[in-house]
Write a protein that holds these residues in place. Structure first.
Motif, mmCIF file in Angstrom:
data_model
loop_
_atom_site.group_PDB
_atom_site.id
_atom_site.type_symbol
_atom_site.label_atom_id
_atom_site.label_comp_id
_atom_site.label_asym_id
_atom_site.label_seq_id
_atom_site.Cartn_x
_atom_site.Cartn_y
_atom_site.Cartn_z
ATOM 1 N N CYS A 118 -25.900 -68.045 34.304
ATOM 2 C CA CYS A 118 -24.904 -67.523 35.335
ATOM 3 C C CYS A 118 -23.248 -67.867 34.993
ATOM 4 O O CYS A 118 -23.009 -66.503 35.649
ATOM 5 N N CYS A 119 -22.829 -68.058 34.245
ATOM 6 C CA CYS A 119 -21.798 -68.239 33.470
ATOM 7 C C CYS A 119 -21.390 -66.819 32.009
ATOM 8 O O CYS A 119 -19.845 -67.028 31.794
ATOM 9 N N HIS A 120 -22.015 -66.146 32.282
ATOM 10 C CA HIS A 120 -21.454 -65.451 31.061
ATOM 11 C C HIS A 120 -20.497 -64.892 30.603
ATOM 12 O O HIS A 120 -20.142 -63.950 31.903
ATOM 13 N N ARG A 128 -20.203 -64.464 38.541
ATOM 14 C CA ARG A 128 -20.138 -65.687 37.783
ATOM 15 C C ARG A 128 -20.818 -66.890 39.153
ATOM 16 O O ARG A 128 -20.776 -67.966 39.161
ATOM 17 N N THR A 132 -23.625 -68.945 40.341
ATOM 18 C CA THR A 132 -24.452 -70.115 40.302
ATOM 19 C C THR A 132 -24.502 -70.933 41.415
ATOM 20 O O THR A 132 -25.521 -71.399 41.217
ATOM 21 N N VAL A 191 -16.357 -72.036 35.731
ATOM 22 C CA VAL A 191 -16.128 -71.995 36.693
ATOM 23 C C VAL A 191 -16.517 -73.215 37.474
ATOM 24 O O VAL A 191 -16.414 -73.127 39.433
#
Length: 421
Positions: A118-120, A128, A132, A191
Motif C-alpha cells: 500500500c505504501c510503495h 498510499r 492503507t 504514511v
C-alpha cells in the motif's frame, strides 16, 4: 434473550472487524493477488457472521472463522470464472491453502506485506493513504472521501488507479529486501504519521476525520508487533500515544485551539501516557535512536511535567538539536526555536525563526508566521506581532487555530485588554 444474543453478536462482529479486517484482506490478497476479490469476499464473510453466529455461537477464534469463510467465497468465485489456465492455477493454490480444518490454528498474517505494498513509493502519496485506510483499516470509500474532503467518486477513482498501478507495474506483494528496507519502512511510517496528524489537527465535528487518529494508532500497533526487531515503529507508536493522551485538552468549549502552555493537564490521559512510556523505553533499549524515538522523547518530556513551569525546556531544546542532525528539516528547526525561546528567552528563539524565514524554505507556512508573532508578542513588539498574526490568519485553514490567532491579534492590537501573557 434474543435481543441480548443479537447485541452480543453485533459487538463481536464489530470487534472482529476492527481487529481482523486487515488480516483477512491481506491473507486473501496474498493467496489470490486480486485486491477487489479479497475485499468483496471479506465483506461477505463479515455479513455471513451476522447471520451465522446468533445460531452457531461466536467462534473461539473469530479471525480464523472469517478467514475460512472469505477464502471459501474466493474459491467459489474463482471456480466459476476459471476459464483460463492462470485462473485454474489460482483455484488449485487457494483450494490447497484451504485444506484441513476450518478452524486452523495457524492463519498467515500477511498484513506486513500489505502495508509495504500500500505504501510503495511508486504510488502517489494520496493513493498510499487511501489504500492503507481501505484495505488495512476497512474504511469505506465514502468514509475516506469525507475524511479527506473529496467526493466519493474522486476517491473511488483514486483507489482504482492505485490498484491498477500495483497490477500494471508489477509491484511485489512482499516485505522489501534488507538492502532497501530502511528507506521503505521510513516511507510506510510517514504514511501512518500523516494519517494520525490529519485526525489530530482536525477540530471539527466530523467523526470520520477524528477517527483517523485511532486508525493510525491501531496500524502503528500492528506494524510495531510485526517488526519487533525495528525500534522506530515502536517509537512512532509511543509518539502517537503521547500526543493522543493530550488530545482532550487541545480545543476549548468554544472550539478555540488551546496551546500546550495553556492546556489543563489534569485532562491528559495518564494511562495512555504510561503506555507510551513503556513503548518508548522498549524502543530506546535497542540502542538505535531514530527520529520518531527522538520526537517521542520530546513529547514525553512535555507529558511528564505536571505544570508548564516544570517543563525542562533546556533538555527539550537539546533533543531538538539532536533531531535536527538526524532529520534536518526547517520544521524541526522551527520547533527547536520554540524550545530555545522557552529555555533561553524569546530573543534567542526569534533569531532562529528569522534565520528560517530568511532562507525561504517555509514561505507560506502558517506556523512560521504564528511562531514569529508569538515571540514578538512576548518581547512587547506588538505592532510587528500584529502583522505576523494577520499573516498567519491568512494562511491557516483550521477554524480552531483561526480563533486562537484572532484572540492573540486582539491582544496585541489592544494590549490593555489582554486576558493572558
Amino acid at each position: 434473550m434474543n435481543g441480548s444474543v443479537d447485541a452480543d453478536v453485533d459487538a463481536a462482529v464489530s470487534a472482529a472487524f476492527r481487529d481482523e479486517w486487515g488480516r483477512v484482506v491481506a491473507t486473501l490478497i496474498g493467496m489470490t493477488g486480486d485486491w477487489d476479490l479479497a475485499e468483496d469476499c471479506a465483506q461477505e464473510a463479515f455479513a455471513q457472521a451476522l447471520k451465522s453466529w446468533p445460531a452457531e455461537g461466536i467462534p473461539r477464534r473469530p479471525g480464523g472463522w472469517l478467514t475460512t469463510v472469505a477464502r471459501n467465497r474466493a474459491l467459489d468465485r474463482l471456480r466459476r470464472n476459471a476459464v483460463e489456465a492462470t485462473k485454474l492455477r489460482d483455484v488449485v493454490v487457494l483450494a490447497t491453502a484451504g485444506a484441513g480444518s476450518e478452524q486452523a490454528e495457524t492463519i498467515p498474517d500477511d498484513r506486513l506485506q500489505l502495508m509495504f505494498t500500500c505504501c510503495h513509493p511508486a504510488l502517489p502519496l494520496e493513493a498510499r493513504v487511501a489504500l492503507t485506510l481501505r484495505t488495512l483499516a476497512g474504511l469505506s470509500t465514502a468514509e475516506i472521501a469525507r475524511a479527506f474532503l473529496v467526493t466519493e467518486a474522486t476517491m473511488a477513482k483514486r483507489l482504482v488507479r492505485a490498484k491498477q498501478k500495483i497490477r500494471d507495474a508489477g509491484i511485489p506483494y512482499r516485505v522489501p529486501p534488507v538492502e532497501v528496507l530502511p528507506s521503505r519502512l521510513t516511507g510506510l511510517m510517514a504514511v501512518l504519521y500523516l494519517l494520525f496528524n490529519e485526525g489530530y489537527t482536525f477540530s471539527g465535528a466530523e467523526q470520520v476525520r477524528q477517527n483517523l487518529c485511532a486508525e493510525a494508532i491501531r496500524l502503528a500497533r500492528v506494524l510495531a508487533a510485526l517488526m519487533p526487531a525495528e525500534p522506530e515503529p515502536t517509537g512512532l507508536l509511543a509518539l502517537m500515544l503521547f500526543h493522543d493522551a493530550r488530545k482532550p485538552s487541545r480545543v476549548d468549549a468554544e472550539g478555540e485551539l488551546v496551546t500546550l502552555e495553556e492546556q489543563d493537564r489534569s485532562r491528559w490521559d495518564a494511562a495512555v501516557i504510561a503506555e507510551a512510556n513503556d513503548h518508548l523505553r522498549r524502543a530506546l533499549a535497542h540502542g538505535r535512536v531514530g527520529p520518531y524515538q527522538l520526537q517521542a522523547a520530546i513529547a514525553g518530556s512535555h507529558c511528564h511535567a505536571a505544570r508548564v513551569e516544570d517543563t525542562d525546556w533546556a533538555s527539550i531544546a537539546r533533543l531538538y538539536a539532536h533531531l535536527s542532525k538526524v532529520m534536518p528539516t526547517p520544521v524541526v528547526e522551527l520547533n527547536r526555536a520554540v524550545a530555545v525561546a522557552m529555555a533561553d528567552g524569546p530573543e534567542a528563539g526569534l533569531a532562529i525563526v528569522e534565520s528560517i524565514a530568511a532562507g525561504g524554505a517555509l514561505a507560506g507556512y502558517h506556523l512560521l508566521a504564528a511562531t514569529r508573532a508569538d515571540l514578538l508578542r512576548r518581547l512587547g513588539r506588538f505592532a510587528e506581532a500584529a502583522v505576523a498574526y494577520r499573516e498567519a490568519l491568512s494562511l491557516t485553514t483550521s477554524e480552531a487555530e483561526g480563533k486562537y490567532l484572532r484572540r492573540r491579534l486582539g491582544e496585541v492590537v489592544h494590549p490593555g485588554r489582554s486576558r493572558s501573557s
